[in-house]
Scaffold this motif. Structure first.
Motif, PDB file in Angstrom:
ATOM      1  N   VAL A  22      27.596  56.940  -2.865  1.00  0.00           N
ATOM      2  CA  VAL A  22      27.032  58.245  -2.403  1.00  0.00           C
ATOM      3  C   VAL A  22      26.606  59.294  -3.472  1.00  0.00           C
ATOM      4  O   VAL A  22      25.474  59.625  -3.299  1.00  0.00           O
ATOM      5  N   VAL A  23      27.648  59.477  -4.389  1.00  0.00           N
ATOM      6  CA  VAL A  23      27.380  60.534  -5.424  1.00  0.00           C
ATOM      7  C   VAL A  23      26.083  59.873  -6.452  1.00  0.00           C
ATOM      8  O   VAL A  23      25.208  60.754  -6.697  1.00  0.00           O
ATOM      9  N   GLY A  24      26.004  58.558  -6.795  1.00  0.00           N
ATOM     10  CA  GLY A  24      24.997  58.072  -7.522  1.00  0.00           C
ATOM     11  C   GLY A  24      23.695  58.177  -6.768  1.00  0.00           C
ATOM     12  O   GLY A  24      22.629  58.696  -7.281  1.00  0.00           O
ATOM     13  N   VAL A  25      23.668  57.693  -5.564  1.00  0.00           N
ATOM     14  CA  VAL A  25      22.385  58.009  -4.647  1.00  0.00           C
ATOM     15  C   VAL A  25      21.749  59.486  -4.512  1.00  0.00           C
ATOM     16  O   VAL A  25      20.734  59.649  -4.870  1.00  0.00           O
ATOM     17  N   THR A  26      22.889  60.352  -4.414  1.00  0.00           N
ATOM     18  CA  THR A  26      22.273  61.471  -4.404  1.00  0.00           C
ATOM     19  C   THR A  26      21.887  62.271  -5.693  1.00  0.00           C
ATOM     20  O   THR A  26      20.793  62.601  -5.748  1.00  0.00           O
ATOM     21  N   ALA A  27      22.518  61.710  -6.772  1.00  0.00           N
ATOM     22  CA  ALA A  27      22.007  62.216  -8.228  1.00  0.00           C
ATOM     23  C   ALA A  27      20.736  61.602  -8.355  1.00  0.00           C
ATOM     24  O   ALA A  27      19.790  62.486  -8.831  1.00  0.00           O
ATOM     25  N   VAL A  28      20.551  60.220  -8.034  1.00  0.00           N
ATOM     26  CA  VAL A  28      19.113  59.644  -8.318  1.00  0.00           C
ATOM     27  C   VAL A  28      18.095  60.625  -7.248  1.00  0.00           C
ATOM     28  O   VAL A  28      16.901  60.972  -7.912  1.00  0.00           O
ATOM     29  N   LEU A  45      14.668  62.513  -8.761  1.00  0.00           N
ATOM     30  CA  LEU A  45      13.420  62.183  -8.369  1.00  0.00           C
ATOM     31  C   LEU A  45      12.665  63.278  -7.615  1.00  0.00           C
ATOM     32  O   LEU A  45      11.345  63.688  -7.785  1.00  0.00           O
ATOM     33  N   LEU A  46      13.362  64.326  -6.842  1.00  0.00           N
ATOM     34  CA  LEU A  46      12.923  65.269  -6.036  1.00  0.00           C
ATOM     35  C   LEU A  46      12.585  66.390  -7.278  1.00  0.00           C
ATOM     36  O   LEU A  46      11.534  66.989  -7.155  1.00  0.00           O
ATOM     37  N   TYR A  47      13.412  66.467  -8.315  1.00  0.00           N
ATOM     38  CA  TYR A  47      13.033  67.302  -9.517  1.00  0.00           C
ATOM     39  C   TYR A  47      11.564  66.961  -9.966  1.00  0.00           C
ATOM     40  O   TYR A  47      10.676  67.774 -10.121  1.00  0.00           O
ATOM     41  N   LEU A  48      11.445  65.866 -10.312  1.00  0.00           N
ATOM     42  CA  LEU A  48      10.229  65.016 -10.943  1.00  0.00           C
ATOM     43  C   LEU A  48       9.043  65.512 -10.061  1.00  0.00           C
ATOM     44  O   LEU A  48       7.754  66.029 -10.281  1.00  0.00           O
ATOM     45  N   PHE A  49       9.336  65.140  -8.826  1.00  0.00           N
ATOM     46  CA  PHE A  49       8.417  65.547  -7.631  1.00  0.00           C
ATOM     47  C   PHE A  49       7.693  66.898  -7.807  1.00  0.00           C
ATOM     48  O   PHE A  49       6.658  67.067  -7.644  1.00  0.00           O
ATOM     49  N   PHE A  50       9.048  67.747  -7.745  1.00  0.00           N
ATOM     50  CA  PHE A  50       8.465  68.992  -7.448  1.00  0.00           C
ATOM     51  C   PHE A  50       7.795  70.034  -8.839  1.00  0.00           C
ATOM     52  O   PHE A  50       7.118  70.682  -8.820  1.00  0.00           O
ATOM     53  N   ASN A  51       8.232  69.304  -9.937  1.00  0.00           N
ATOM     54  CA  ASN A  51       7.694  69.739 -11.236  1.00  0.00           C
ATOM     55  C   ASN A  51       6.524  69.218 -11.826  1.00  0.00           C
ATOM     56  O   ASN A  51       6.219  69.789 -12.566  1.00  0.00           O
ATOM     57  N   SER A  80      16.767  79.197   0.007  1.00  0.00           N
ATOM     58  CA  SER A  80      15.383  78.570  -0.645  1.00  0.00           C
ATOM     59  C   SER A  80      15.490  77.961  -1.912  1.00  0.00           C
ATOM     60  O   SER A  80      14.469  77.458  -2.447  1.00  0.00           O
ATOM     61  N   SER A  81      16.732  77.793  -2.442  1.00  0.00           N
ATOM     62  CA  SER A  81      16.742  77.052  -3.806  1.00  0.00           C
ATOM     63  C   SER A  81      17.397  75.472  -3.576  1.00  0.00           C
ATOM     64  O   SER A  81      18.609  75.369  -3.054  1.00  0.00           O
ATOM     65  N   PRO A  82      16.519  74.649  -4.054  1.00  0.00           N
ATOM     66  CA  PRO A  82      17.141  73.396  -3.972  1.00  0.00           C
ATOM     67  C   PRO A  82      18.561  73.045  -4.790  1.00  0.00           C
ATOM     68  O   PRO A  82      19.312  72.419  -4.537  1.00  0.00           O
ATOM     69  N   VAL A  83      18.527  73.467  -6.076  1.00  0.00           N
ATOM     70  CA  VAL A  83      19.679  73.561  -6.901  1.00  0.00           C
ATOM     71  C   VAL A  83      20.830  74.210  -6.089  1.00  0.00           C
ATOM     72  O   VAL A  83      21.997  73.669  -5.912  1.00  0.00           O
ATOM     73  N   GLY A  84      20.641  75.360  -5.504  1.00  0.00           N
ATOM     74  CA  GLY A  84      21.540  76.212  -4.550  1.00  0.00           C
ATOM     75  C   GLY A  84      22.194  75.060  -3.438  1.00  0.00           C
ATOM     76  O   GLY A  84      23.206  75.582  -3.259  1.00  0.00           O
TER      77      GLY A  84
END
Lengths: 247, 309
Positions: free
Chosen positions: B158-164, B168-174, B249-253
């Motif tokens: 669970v934690v690993g999949v979330t982290a991955v 991926l989302l970070y790379l996608f958005f940036n 509005s913040s993904p990190v948040g």
């Protein structure tokens, strides 16, 4: 190049433009001057498709673009530098420029876009220096340069500029206007909206005076500057402003 | 088990639970940022992701036992199927329920999503019935021991999949053009249109992406807990609390909010009673909402209007 034929644009029931006709020839700078609320921004938004006109027609090189959505019109060669710059503040300066070339990147023109980013950076060296900074951290003048650079990234035939001098120091206004003159020399056609009418007309080939949604005067820029009616229009502008600040 | 071990145990369970909330919260934030809509059908995506995967993985009887399905797909294929179908469901939700009402206010849109949640829940009841079902754990084996606490292999998944997924989302958005265009839409939809970005298509993409991320959450938890047709509402509300705590509005948040909520729930379940854990998270919701929801909705409604959604 750009022909606007008797367009009427509405916000709900409020009519902002009343059968406005206007023409911009290839390689011209045409200014649109007038008071706050005269409909200058609405006219640009009608051309770019953000607020399409309800009646009338807009032609680009003879082709009707009147009812195309904004995102299509950019692809046809009309790029708008919106009022108050509206850069993407939370993205880097470079990403703002990249997004300016969004449609071209979608069409696989990566190298051309990269070259254009270089060209914009040559035009505005400060942008190169700050390319990794967030756009929101730039000063007003720098943001205006970025907004113009971003608008140029679409390789527009016609560039629409909405109040590029707004809130800038006189020296910067000069600098921005000089850039527009250079752009015309490189073949870009420009429709410029300005409250700073004198400065705008000085660099323009022709001009139109807009008053409460209608064109009241038009002609060669030099003639307009010396025209008595234009002086009246300026006075009108001052009066309008007073009225607005009162309520 | 010493108190210290217990506290560590609560922390580990909290992080696992919180990862799930974080994924659902990310789903909320993705849609909210691009469209200004708070999608209360979000939790249903987790339910559908899980049930779709279960259906192709094991022998299942659908529609009150009238249809027997026995595909016996592998676990990875089933998981992928669940995610893809749920993503399509997200696209469908946008096209059918949201785009057809594009002139409605943001508040009406939110109520539409609540309606959509009811429809989806009803459909899930019809198709899969009331029986709870689950997937097997992803990898077999004894749990890990960390100090005095126990960490199951599924928790690591669970934690690993979330982290991955976060990376991926970070790379996608940036680092991708489409990701940047999505962010441009959330910052200033009007200006995004002037760049030639089709904001409606971006909204559609946001719904698909958001559904996919939340489907992953549903799939990674079903080996640890049973999925039932009616779990969507609770998952929606938990994800919503996490998103709100994270500023909406913040993904990190959203991720921080999810982890905080998970840990808070684990501690209140462990130290007080498990009966209190939902109450605690809704008290958090109440406090945060009371403090800020008004401004939140107004701000985004204007953004959505500019986007012409």
């Amino acid at each position: 190049m750009l022909e606007i034929k008797a367009i009427s644009t509405f916000y709900g029931h409020i009519q902002a433009l009343k059968e406005v006709s206007l023409e911009v020839q290839g390689g011209e700078i045409v200014s649109l001057v007038g008071a706050n609320g005269a409909g200058k921004t609405t006219l640009l938004n009608s051309v770019s498709g953000i607020v399409p006109p309800r009646r009338g027609e807009i032609l680009l090189n003879g082709q009707a673009i009147t009812h195309l959505p904004a995102e299509k019109i950019v692809g046809m060669g009309i790029s708008q530098v919106p009022e108050r710059r509206q850069v993407f503040g939370e993205l880097s300066v470079r990403d703002n420029l990249v997004l300016g070339g969004y449609l071209r990147l979608r069409r696989g023109k990566k190298t051309a876009v990269t070259q254009d980013i270089e060209r914009v950076c040559e035009m505005f060296p400060i942008l190169k220096e700050r390319q990794n900074q967030l756009a929101g951290t730039l000063s007003g003048g720098e943001q205006q340069m970025l907004a113009i650079g971003r608008g140029l990234m679409a390789q527009p035939k016609v560039l629409l500029l909405d109040e590029p001098s707004l809130g800038l120091a006189p020296l910067l206004v000069r600098e921005i206007l000089d850039v527009l003159v250079n752009l015309r020399e490189m073949g870009t056609t420009i429709l410029l909206v300005e409250q700073n009418a004198r400065a705008a007309l000085e660099i323009s080939d022709r001009g139109y005076v807009l008053e409460t949604g209608s064109v009241v005067l038009s002609g060669k820029a030099q003639e307009l500057i010396t025209n008595e009616d234009v002086q009246k229009a300026y006075l009108g502008r001052v009066n309008h402003k007073r009225l607005e600040t009162r309520d | 088990m010493s108190l210290q071990d217990q506290l560590l145990q609560f922390l580990l369970s909290g992080i696992t639970l919180g990862s799930i909330y974080a994924l659902i919260a990310l789903g909320f934030v993705t849609i909210y940022n691009v469209t200004g809509i708070i999608n209360f059908a979000q939790g249903e995506f987790a339910v559908y992701g899980a049930f779709m995967a279960i259906t192709v993985f094991q022998e299942s009887r659908l529609l009150s036992g009238n249809v027997a399905v026995n595909l016996g797909w592998s676990l990875p294929a089933s998981a992928l199927f669940g995610v893809v179908i749920t993503a399509l469901l997200g696209l469908l939700l946008y096209r059918l329920a949201i785009q057809t009402a594009r002139h409605a206010s943001a508040l009406s849109m939110i109520i539409i999503t609540i309606g959509a949640a009811f429809v989806l829940r009803g459909a899930a009841l019809l198709v899969w019935g009331t029986d709870p079902s689950r997937l097997p754990v992803f990898t077999k084996g004894s749990p890990f021991k960390i100090a005095g606490a126990i960490l199951t292999r599924q928790s690591v998944w669970v934690v690993g999949v979330t982290a991955v997924l976060l990376v991926l989302l970070y790379l996608f958005f940036n680092h991708t053009l489409t990701g940047k265009a999505l962010r441009a839409c959330s910052i200033n939809p009007g200006a995004a249109r002037l760049m030639g970005i089709n904001t409606k298509r971006m909204a559609l993409l946001a719904f698909g992406l958001s559904a996919a991320v939340t489907a992953v959450a549903g799939i990674v938890i079903v080996p640890s807990t049973f999925m039932t047709y009616d779990r969507g509402l609770t998952l929606s509300l938990k994800g919503f609390v996490a998103a709100i705590v994270g500023g909406m509005s913040s993904p990190v948040g959203a991720v921080v909010g999810g982890l905080l909520l998970g840990v808070l729930e684990a501690f209140s379940a462990g130290l007080l009673s498990s009966g209190y854990k939902d109450a605690i998270s809704f008290i958090v919701l109440f406090i945060v909402l009371a403090a800020r929801i008004g401004g939140l909705l107004r701000g985004r409604a204007i953004v959505a209007e500019q986007a012409g959604l």
